[in-house]
Scaffold this motif. Structure first.
Motif, PDB file in Angstrom:
ATOM      1  N   ALA A  29       0.838  -1.210   0.000  1.00 45.86           N
ATOM      2  CA  ALA A  29       0.000   0.000   0.000  1.00 45.86           C
ATOM      3  C   ALA A  29       0.870   1.257   0.000  1.00 45.86           C
ATOM      4  CB  ALA A  29      -0.933  -0.008   1.220  1.00 45.86           C
ATOM      5  N   LEU A  30       2.003   1.184   0.691  1.00 47.25           N
ATOM      6  CA  LEU A  30       2.903   2.344   0.735  1.00 47.25           C
ATOM      7  C   LEU A  30       3.510   2.624  -0.638  1.00 47.25           C
ATOM      8  CD1 LEU A  30       4.775   1.709   4.128  1.00 47.25           C
ATOM      9  CD2 LEU A  30       3.020   3.443   3.671  1.00 47.25           C
ATOM     10  N   TYR A  31       3.761   1.543  -1.407  1.00 49.29           N
ATOM     11  CA  TYR A  31       4.305   1.730  -2.760  1.00 49.29           C
ATOM     12  C   TYR A  31       3.357   2.538  -3.653  1.00 49.29           C
ATOM     13  CZ  TYR A  31       8.596  -1.054  -2.791  1.00 49.29           C
ATOM     14  OH  TYR A  31       9.877  -1.501  -2.590  1.00 49.29           O
ATOM     15  N   GLU A  32       2.069   2.524  -3.290  1.00 54.80           N
ATOM     16  CA  GLU A  32       1.069   3.248  -4.095  1.00 54.80           C
ATOM     17  C   GLU A  32       1.073   4.755  -3.810  1.00 54.80           C
ATOM     18  OE1 GLU A  32      -0.898   1.757  -6.422  1.00 54.80           O
ATOM     19  OE2 GLU A  32       0.359   0.005  -5.969  1.00 54.80           O
ATOM     20  N   ILE A  33       1.730   5.170  -2.741  1.00 54.59           N
ATOM     21  CA  ILE A  33       1.716   6.593  -2.382  1.00 54.59           C
ATOM     22  C   ILE A  33       2.870   7.299  -3.071  1.00 54.59           C
ATOM     23  CG2 ILE A  33       1.853   8.265  -0.494  1.00 54.59           C
ATOM     24  CD1 ILE A  33       0.832   6.064   1.375  1.00 54.59           C
ATOM     25  N   PRO A  58       4.332  14.151  -3.274  1.00 50.23           N
ATOM     26  CA  PRO A  58       3.412  15.166  -3.809  1.00 50.23           C
ATOM     27  C   PRO A  58       4.006  15.974  -4.969  1.00 50.23           C
ATOM     28  CG  PRO A  58       3.646  15.397  -1.420  1.00 50.23           C
ATOM     29  CD  PRO A  58       4.659  14.392  -1.865  1.00 50.23           C
ATOM     30  N   GLU A  59       5.325  16.024  -5.073  1.00 45.95           N
ATOM     31  CA  GLU A  59       5.933  16.854  -6.116  1.00 45.95           C
ATOM     32  C   GLU A  59       6.478  16.060  -7.287  1.00 45.95           C
ATOM     33  OE1 GLU A  59       8.817  19.159  -4.038  1.00 45.95           O
ATOM     34  OE2 GLU A  59       7.360  20.630  -3.367  1.00 45.95           O
ATOM     35  N   MET A  60       6.745  14.779  -7.089  1.00 42.72           N
ATOM     36  CA  MET A  60       7.363  13.982  -8.151  1.00 42.72           C
ATOM     37  C   MET A  60       6.660  12.635  -8.256  1.00 42.72           C
ATOM     38  SD  MET A  60      11.309  14.757  -7.121  1.00 42.72           S
ATOM     39  CE  MET A  60      10.963  14.495  -5.395  1.00 42.72           C
ATOM     40  N   PRO A  61       6.561  12.099  -9.502  1.00 40.54           N
ATOM     41  CA  PRO A  61       5.861  10.829  -9.676  1.00 40.54           C
ATOM     42  C   PRO A  61       6.736   9.646  -9.257  1.00 40.54           C
ATOM     43  CG  PRO A  61       6.658  11.608 -11.784  1.00 40.54           C
ATOM     44  CD  PRO A  61       7.040  12.641 -10.778  1.00 40.54           C
ATOM     45  N   VAL A  62       7.019   9.566  -7.987  1.00 42.43           N
ATOM     46  CA  VAL A  62       7.823   8.455  -7.485  1.00 42.43           C
ATOM     47  C   VAL A  62       7.254   8.051  -6.128  1.00 42.43           C
ATOM     48  CG1 VAL A  62       9.499  10.087  -6.522  1.00 42.43           C
ATOM     49  CG2 VAL A  62      10.170   7.721  -6.853  1.00 42.43           C
ATOM     50  N   SER A  63       7.235   6.744  -5.902  1.00 44.71           N
ATOM     51  CA  SER A  63       6.657   6.248  -4.653  1.00 44.71           C
ATOM     52  C   SER A  63       7.512   6.660  -3.457  1.00 44.71           C
ATOM     53  CB  SER A  63       6.544   4.727  -4.737  1.00 44.71           C
ATOM     54  OG  SER A  63       7.089   4.121  -3.600  1.00 44.71           O
ATOM     55  N   GLY A 108      13.417   4.047  -8.021  1.00 42.47           N
ATOM     56  CA  GLY A 108      13.128   5.465  -7.790  1.00 42.47           C
ATOM     57  C   GLY A 108      13.934   6.339  -8.729  1.00 42.47           C
ATOM     58  N   ARG A 109      15.214   5.975  -8.916  1.00 41.09           N
ATOM     59  CA  ARG A 109      16.070   6.754  -9.833  1.00 41.09           C
ATOM     60  C   ARG A 109      15.515   6.717 -11.247  1.00 41.09           C
ATOM     61  NH1 ARG A 109      21.244   7.522  -7.209  1.00 41.09           N
ATOM     62  NH2 ARG A 109      20.895   6.620  -5.182  1.00 41.09           N
ATOM     63  N   GLU A 110      15.067   5.530 -11.635  1.00 41.41           N
ATOM     64  CA  GLU A 110      14.502   5.369 -12.980  1.00 41.41           C
ATOM     65  C   GLU A 110      13.262   6.266 -13.140  1.00 41.41           C
ATOM     66  OE1 GLU A 110      14.056   4.257 -16.774  1.00 41.41           O
ATOM     67  OE2 GLU A 110      15.795   3.897 -15.470  1.00 41.41           O
ATOM     68  N   ALA A 111      12.391   6.270 -12.117  1.00 42.40           N
ATOM     69  CA  ALA A 111      11.175   7.098 -12.175  1.00 42.40           C
ATOM     70  C   ALA A 111      11.544   8.580 -12.238  1.00 42.40           C
ATOM     71  CB  ALA A 111      10.294   6.818 -10.943  1.00 42.40           C
TER      72      ALA A 111
END
Lengths: 272, 147
Positions: B46-50, B53-58, B136-139
């Motif tokens: 569920a945390l991975y889905e969050i 707020p500023e960048m499209p990364v979990s 995360g780096r990839e995102a």
């Protein structure tokens, strides 16, 4: 001494001592941030406008971390910030003074005097015995470093040429209030004996004087003799403040009062 | 915040002009939920889905989650209750989205099916960009940020 104490370990005396330390930390940062944001749109360059905005944001962030620790001890945000009587705030009078009209030298010198003190105070908390405080000090210290650099880089420039007189005026005006940062807490003995802070307030004052005086003198400024300056009757730390504080407090609470005590935007945050 | 151990001494690495300092990543970080089982694994999912707020990364790939655990304790009615606890950090203390993030995490914990949720902020070790995971780096690269 390792950080081993937690809220549930504190007896009444320890708690009172720790709260005095936390109120000073939190109130200083909060009120300093409140004054800094008055410079928004007025700073002399876009970069310095952003820099000051950023410093103010950090100070609010730090104030929030320290008020959190008071909340863990049973206080509420409403009571800590929005509804506490103004004469129960424990910040030093240095941070509540209005800026001399449009005087950039005032804000820069104030930041320097304050940030130099803040750095020493936080250093003396790195090895605190209180675990929740120990967890936060390193993060805050690393964010504070830039504040001092920013203030010094501006002071170096302002102290050259005609603007030095303005810095000198600001120093004469602010120095007596800066000394109020180091008024000894009522619970000083308990703060030291319990390892909440690892350096005495008296020693912090000495270290601060030994830091700021040589630096300011190297800029060609005359630093008032600390033991001879006339001290303001308002001391800040004991709850006595200048009239400016009442005005500022009324101003930052106006919206809270108009909205009739809004609940902060959070749900069921639990402290266990 | 009642269980910070003395092992968590602050890491004193920092550079002057940015909070996003380079520094050695402390042993065991970033935490990604590898090896988690049962309800704890569900909370990680569920945390991975969050997203930040500023960048499209979990927030997990950003390295903000420091611990997930589920404990049992006695509720007020004497019945055993499960409590999901997430310890997390923020990239910087002045984060204006802190309340939103805490609320999102609170909801994620409850969505995993525990009775109660607790979100605790921790600032030791200090977060650095080196705690961002490879995913995360990839995102962030796709978003246009090189880290």
């Amino acid at each position: 001494m390792p950080a081993t104490l937690n809220p549930e370990d504190l007896d009444a005396e320890q708690r009172a001592a720790l709260e005095e330390l936390l109120f000073r930390l939190a109130d200083d940062e909060y009120v300093h941030g409140e004054r800094l944001i008055e410079w928004q749109i007025y700073a002399p360059t876009l970069e310095s406008d952003l820099a000051l905005a950023n410093v103010a944001q950090d100070e609010f962030g730090h104030a929030r971390l320290w008020y959190d620790l008071l909340e863990e001890l049973g206080h509420t945000e409403a009571e800590l910030i929005w509804e506490r009587p103004a004469d129960e705030f424990r910040h030093a009078t240095l941070v509540e003074l209005p800026f001399a009209e449009g005087d950039w030298a005032d804000v820069i010198l104030r930041c320097y005097l304050y940030d130099a003190a803040e750095r020493l105070r936080l250093d003396a908390l790195v090895d605190t015995s209180y675990a929740p405080l120990a967890d936060r000090v390193g993060k805050v210290l690393s964010e504070e470093r830039y504040h001092l650099e920013n203030a010094q880089s501006w002071l170096d420039r302002l102290a050259e040429g005609d603007s030095r007189d303005r810095v000198q005026d600001a120093l004469d005006r602010l120095f007596p209030h800066a000394l109020s940062l180091f008024a000894e807490p009522d619970h000083e003995e308990a703060i030291i004996d319990n390892g909440f802070r690892t350096m005495s307030t008296a020693d912090l004052r000495i270290e601060w004087l030994e830091t700021v005086i040589p630096y300011l003198e190297s800029l060609g400024l005359d630093v008032p003799e600390p033991d001879e300056v006339e001290r303001p009757s308002a001391r800040g730390r004991d709850g006595t403040h200048t009239d400016h504080w009442d005005e500022l407090a009324a101003e930052f609470r106006r919206t809270y009062e108009e909205l009739e005590a809004p609940e902060p935007a959070r749900i069921g945050r639990e402290r266990v | 915040m009642s269980d910070v151990s003395a092992d968590d001494a602050p890491d004193a690495t920092a550079c002057g002009h940015t909070e996003y300092v380079d520094g050695a990543v402390p042993e065991g970080f970033p935490k990604t939920g590898v090896g988690a089982t049962g309800v704890e694994a569900d909370i990680w999912d569920a945390l991975y889905e969050i997203e930040d707020p500023e960048m499209p990364v979990s927030i997990v790939d950003l390295g903000l989650i420091y611990d997930v655990r589920v404990v049992e304790r006695e509720g007020e009615d004497g019945e055993a209750k499960t409590l999901g606890i997430v310890e997390m950090t923020l990239t910087y203390t002045g984060c204006p989205a802190r309340d939103y993030l805490e609320n999102d995490v609170q909801c994620a914990i409850l969505a995993a099916g525990v009775d109660e949720a607790s979100v605790r902020l921790r600032f030791t070790p200090e977060w650095t960009v080196d705690m961002v995971t490879e995913a995360g780096r990839e995102a962030l690269r796709k978003f246009g940020l090189g880290v």
